[in-house]
Enzyme design. Structure first.
Site, PDB file in Angstrom:
ATOM      1  CD  GLU A  60     -15.767  -3.374   2.499  1.00  0.00           C
ATOM      2  OE1 GLU A  60     -16.125  -2.759   1.485  1.00  0.00           O
ATOM      3  OE2 GLU A  60     -16.465  -4.239   3.053  1.00  0.00           O
ATOM      4  CD  GLU A  85     -14.043   5.579   1.380  1.00  0.00           C
ATOM      5  OE1 GLU A  85     -13.263   6.423   0.896  1.00  0.00           O
ATOM      6  OE2 GLU A  85     -14.215   4.439   0.898  1.00  0.00           O
ATOM      7  CG  ASP A 135      -7.602   5.029  -8.011  1.00  0.00           C
ATOM      8  OD1 ASP A 135      -7.341   4.570  -9.148  1.00  0.00           O
ATOM      9  OD2 ASP A 135      -7.729   6.247  -7.777  1.00  0.00           O
ATOM     10  CE  LYS A 139      -3.586   8.604 -17.707  1.00  0.00           C
ATOM     11  NZ  LYS A 139      -3.496  10.080 -17.740  1.00  0.00           N
ATOM     12  CB  THR A 203     -19.068  -2.746  -4.835  1.00  0.00           C
ATOM     13  OG1 THR A 203     -18.276  -2.764  -6.032  1.00  0.00           O
ATOM     14  CG2 THR A 203     -18.560  -3.818  -3.875  1.00  0.00           C
ATOM     15  CE  LYS A 204     -21.406   5.351  -7.270  1.00  0.00           C
ATOM     16  NZ  LYS A 204     -21.314   6.608  -6.473  1.00  0.00           N
ATOM     17  CG  PHE A 205     -16.388   1.694  -7.231  1.00  0.00           C
ATOM     18  CD1 PHE A 205     -16.154   2.843  -7.964  1.00  0.00           C
ATOM     19  CD2 PHE A 205     -16.510   1.793  -5.856  1.00  0.00           C
ATOM     20  CE1 PHE A 205     -16.024   4.069  -7.338  1.00  0.00           C
ATOM     21  CE2 PHE A 205     -16.380   3.019  -5.217  1.00  0.00           C
ATOM     22  CZ  PHE A 205     -16.142   4.163  -5.966  1.00  0.00           C
TER      23      PHE A 205
END
Length: 225
Positions: A60, A85, A135, A139, A203-205
Site C-alpha cells: 500500500e 508512507e 494527492d 491544478k 479512509t480518513k481522506f
C-alpha cells in the site's frame, strides 16, 4: 532480483511537510519501529523471511493515518501487507494500531514509494498494489506531479506477479479520468470489476471528501499474464 532499469523520475508526487507528532506517536516510533518497521536502504526484501511465512503480499502506497490498512490487514489474515508512507505522524499512528490489534501481517517503510519499488521490491513478487486517495494535484499545472503516469504503471507491472491487482481510489473525478486514460494506454493491464480486489475500508481522506460532496471512484486493474 530488483529492477535494474532506472525509474526516469525528476518530480516527486508528494511534499514532505513537518506534521505535528503526538507524544503517543513518538513513543510508538521509538518502541515499536524496531519490531514492525523496515530500513531496507537499497537491498531487496525477502518477504518470506520478513513475515515468517509464505503468503500473498500487498503493497500500500501512502497509507495516511493507517486506519484503513490496519483494518484491511485484520480482515485478511491470509495476506501480508507492506505499507509505505513518508509522513512520520501517520507511521506512528499505524504502529499504535498494529500493536493494539496485535497484527502480525503488517510491516512498514518510511520512505518514498517509488524508491521502494525500484530498490527494495523484487520483480514479479507482489500480489497487489493499493493506492488509495493519493494527492490529486488538482491544478492543471501540477498534473505532472501525480504519481500515476505511464512510467510508474510499467514499474508496477514489473513488480506485480501475473494476475496481480492494482487498486486505485480517489474522490477527484478528474484524477479518476486521468488514471483511466493512462491505464488504457498500457499493454500490461486490463480493467476488472472492483469486487475482484480485497474489500477496501473507508479512509480518513474518503470521509473528508464525502463531507465536501465529492464522489468516490475505485478502479481495479489486473496485470496481464
Amino acid at each position: 532480483m530488483t529492477d535494474s532499469i532506472p525509474f526516469p523520475r525528476t518530480i516527486r508526487s508528494f511534499v514532505l511537510r513537518a506534521g505535528r507528532i503526538t507524544s503517543a506517536q513518538q513513543q510508538a516510533l521509538d518502541t515499536l519501529w524496531p519490531r514492525y518497521g523496515i530500513d531496507p536502504k537499497d537491498a531487496a526484501l525477502d518477504f518470506d523471511a520478513l513475515f515468517g511465512r509464505k503468503a500473498p503480499v500487498i503493497l500500500e502506497i501512502g497509507f495516511g493515518n493507517g486506519e484503513s490498512l490496519a483494518t484491511m490487514a485484520e480482515q485478511n489474515s491470509s495476506h501480508d501487507f507492506l505499507g509505505v508512507e513518508v509522513h512520520r505522524p501517520g507511521v506512528g499512528h499505524l504502529l499504535q494500531l498494529i500493536h493494539a490489534r496485535q497484527l502480525k501481517n503488517v510491516r512498514l517503510i518510511c520512505r518514498d514509494a517509488v524508491e521502494v519499488l525500484v530498490e527494495n521490491i523484487s520483480d514479479v513478487s507482489l500480489a497487489g498494489i493499493n493506492l488509495f486517495f493519493p494527492d490529486p494535484w488538482p491544478k492543471k499545472r501540477h498534473h505532472k506531479r501525480r504519481i500515476v503516469q505511464p512510467d510508474f504503471i510499467e514499474l508496477m507491472a514489473r513488480k506485480l506477479k501475473p494476475g496481480g491487482l492494482f487498486h486505485f481510489a480517489t474522490d477527484w473525478q478528474d484524477y479518476m479520468e486521468h488514471v483511466m486514460t493512462v491505464m488504457t494506454g498500457s499493454k500490461s493491464f486490463t480493467k476488472v470489476v472492483t469486487d475482484e480486489a480485497l474489500p477496501r475500508p473507508a479512509t480518513k481522506f474518503q470521509r473528508r471528501g464525502q463531507k465536501l460532496g465529492h464522489g468516490v471512484w475505485d478502479l481495479v486493474y489486473r496485470k496481464i499474464l
